[in-house]
Scaffold this motif. Structure first.
Motif: not given
Lengths: 455, 455
Positions: B285, B289, B419-420, B425-426, B430
């Motif tokens: 990723g 986050h 989720d991340y 997705t990180d 986001a």
């Protein structure tokens, strides 16, 4: 001795049974919400298959049918529709705008008509721009400086508020009244910085008003990014011109509906707890956070009580309001009904601040309500509900205040709400299933406590 | 009489001046954070121009240089690097996996190697699958049922926890120890359901361990969506086979660095308040986050004190730790330094739980710290900081505990973190700028209070 022991055990059992039961019920509501995916799929359907659904549109009519069917499928005791006339404003074909400067060149601007705006006509309007940061600044201008110009209202929402609705409140006057004030001073259109804390290139719509005493001039929102650019260009070239075109029209009013569903109370069905959200949503997005989330949350509350077989003393009534965005006709209609129904409204709870992690509830009610909430706080603290404060509820339930109904509003975390509200970014993908479901469970917990203890 | 009035006015002024000043300073920290866009642009750079940066990688080395330069540019009094050796695991070329069933057909599976896993070799492995939901279930199997199979650890994280780190804690054992337990029972690989509360089609990586007493077998994560599908397929066809291929290798250790920067205390520079986050991030990723946000938040705290010209009594030290994800060598290195530096560490605060709206702080410290936080609560309540509880801090500052340092961790809202975390997705997109900046300001406020009042 044995008997005494038995009595003692039974006493302990009932006492602790009673003491535990509130927290156990609340826990079961949250567990059920956090393991349910149905509600999120409903939101997906509302956003993706119906989409933006401003009052008067075929999409709004489809949302009414969908809501009624869904609530029926949940096994509500009654589902009915409440008819009222709504305004029927149409955006028309996509807006177009650009800035043209002899110094800087030409640049397209991201704009959208504000809700209720008249159109420019197909030929559009092109004029010099007068930028102001407040209504006062505009009102103090000599009319000769304003006449024939596009008035550019460019005050940004204040980023330093922690609760972002305060920032919204501090900037929305430009959007709501900009066209009136611009026209009063001789301006030919209002171009308003989108009310958001983002700096992105999306324009945020929202309702605006006219005053019959002055000419109705077109009113458009401009994206915050382009508002910033336009401000820079104006500093370099105050004589630049902006072209604006929108084809909005207001058609004759049409009938539309609130959708109402209820589980009748087992002890006193004529005492009612209302939970409400609004079905309509602006046409330029999917109406996910505003207020598709609320629509499915109040449905979910009904489903939670049904599926967990928790009997309520009083009637739980879901009201999916029509026309929150334009003229609140649904809110007026329901309040009129409530005033004449002979029922007693114990409370009304609105959810219309987005599907974010819940923080608590605001309330617009007297001391008894305040005291009850204070007492219930320890039961809700584990779920992140820490804010209980006196404040406005929401425009859909606000008219019930004059009937003396205690009003509450779910207060989710507000940081991201204005990234999405009234913009193309308000899409299903922007909603977290868990955050939305925590909100639904929070409302359910509040309903449970109000139903059990009253005020 | 005039004199008396003057004395009274001066007294009132100083009294109210003093009483107001803490809240005024905290307000100024939040205002400055909420109007600053520099920090968000730094996060963008770290995510987009450097990207995933697991220890030992060129990206991690680039992050070290970038952090040192950025902290220098902020005007820190000192910026230095602390060298240590780190493991050097490489994912290698993209993983590939599929399920093949005579009944259901063939389907590709979304997988990724867990951090530290050996490779399957280019030929991959193909075998029948044994699904288990717990380590205990596996351990109780007759070894004949496990031998030669791919062990599929498929216990989902519990969605009913409100604080999602509890759900993570309840499922991560499969990822960390799955390969050891699979191999011990004769399995040839571990396939582990991604530790997340999402049901998406992204695989989440994360560190795993081997035990020298058993064979090192490949360990891969599977996306939650495909884990669900594989479970369904196995119910229909228990004889289906899964193919797994990953080309991970562990190269010799290389040197890397913590990056440390400080503003020296004006009164007692040898007393130190540490604020820390980690520079390294998984390679699949952008490490937004986890923990790009933390990295720029602690930089932002330093910037806030510099730019507002708030003098601190004690030294504020930013520690950007290397190697949180694999073996915490940076944490060990700093703790070793702290034990021998002759300085007094007044507190250490870690931020490594994502860039979401802050909720409060957890602390791992004694009664004095607890009492001080209780006293400061009213000052922080307006900023949404309502949670102050005894709990773990973070693995980078944890080794300081044996030196008696009070440890704190920023606690943001946890709903979206998994989720991340450790997944594709990180990404920068986001992260909400406001939520991230509120976290930075929260840490700054805590530093200000600790520096002013101690414990």
């Amino acid at each position: 001795m044995k008997k005494l022991l038995l009595v003692f055990i039974l006493f302990s059992f009932f006492r602790s049974g009673h003491a535990q039961s509130d927290s156990a019920v609340i826990r079961s509501l949250f567990n059920a919400a956090l393991t349910n995916h149905e509600s999120y799929e409903q939101l997906r359907y509302l956003c993706k298959n119906i989409g933006g659904r401003i009052c008067g549109s075929p999409e709004a009519a489809a949302a009414v049918e969908w809501a009624a069917q869904t609530l029926n499928a949940f096994g509500a005791d009654t589902v009915w529709k409440q008819e009222m006339m709504v305004r029927n404003w149409k955006r028309g074909e996509a807006e177009y705008a650009f800035a043209n400067s002899r110094v800087m060149g030409k640049a397209e601007l991201t704009v959208c008509a504000l809700g209720g705006s008249v159109g420019t006509g197909k030929q559009g309007v092109m004029a010099e721009v007068l930028m102001v940061k407040s209504m006062d600044e505009l009102r103090k201008m000599p009319p000769s400086k304003v006449k024939g110009k596009i008035v550019f209202f460019n005050r940004a929402a204040d980023p330093t508020n922690i609760y972002t609705f305060a920032s919204y409140g501090g900037a929305a006057d430009q959007r709501v009244n900009g066209a009136i004030e611009a026209a009063r001073m001789g301006g030919i259109a209002a171009l308003v910085r989108s009310v958001t804390l983002q700096n992105h290139d999306y324009a945020h719509t929202g309702v605006m008003r006219y005053d019959t005493a002055v000419t109705a001039v077109p009113a458009l929102a401009i994206s915050p990014a382009d508002a910033g650019m336009l401000e820079e260009w104006l500093q370099i070239d105050p004589l630049l011109k902006v072209f604006l075109r929108n084809n909005s029209v207001e058609l004759p009013e049409v009938p539309s509906h609130n959708v109402i569903a209820e589980i009748r109370g087992s002890r006193s069905p004529d005492t009612v707890i209302v939970i409400g959200a609004h079905l309509d949503a602006w046409d330029n997005g999917e109406g996910a956070h505003d207020d598709g989330v609320g629509v499915v949350q109040v449905m979910e509350v009904l489903r939670l009580f049904k599926s967990l077989n928790i009997k309520l003393n009083f009637t739980l009534r879901v009201v999916e309001f029509m026309d929150e965005e334009v003229a609140q006709r649904g809110a007026a209609k329901y309040a009129e009904y409530a005033a004449n129904s002979g029922e007693f409204h114990l409370a009304a709870i609105e959810t219309d601040r987005g599907g974010f992690s819940p923080r608590g509830f605001s309330f617009d009610a007297g001391e008894k309500v305040s005291a009850a909430l204070e007492k219930w706080k320890p039961l809700l603290d584990d779920y992140g509900l820490h804010l209980f404060y006196r404040g406005g509820s929401g425009v859909d339930i606000a008219p019930l205040k004059k009937l003396g109904v205690p009003l509450l509003a779910l207060v989710p975390d507000s940081q991201r709400y204005f990234d999405y509200q009234h913009a193309p970014t308000d899409r299903f993908e922007a909603v977290s299933q868990r955050e939305m479901q925590l909100g639904a469970a929070s409302i359910a917990a509040m309903v449970f406590l109000i139903d059990k203890y009253g005020w």
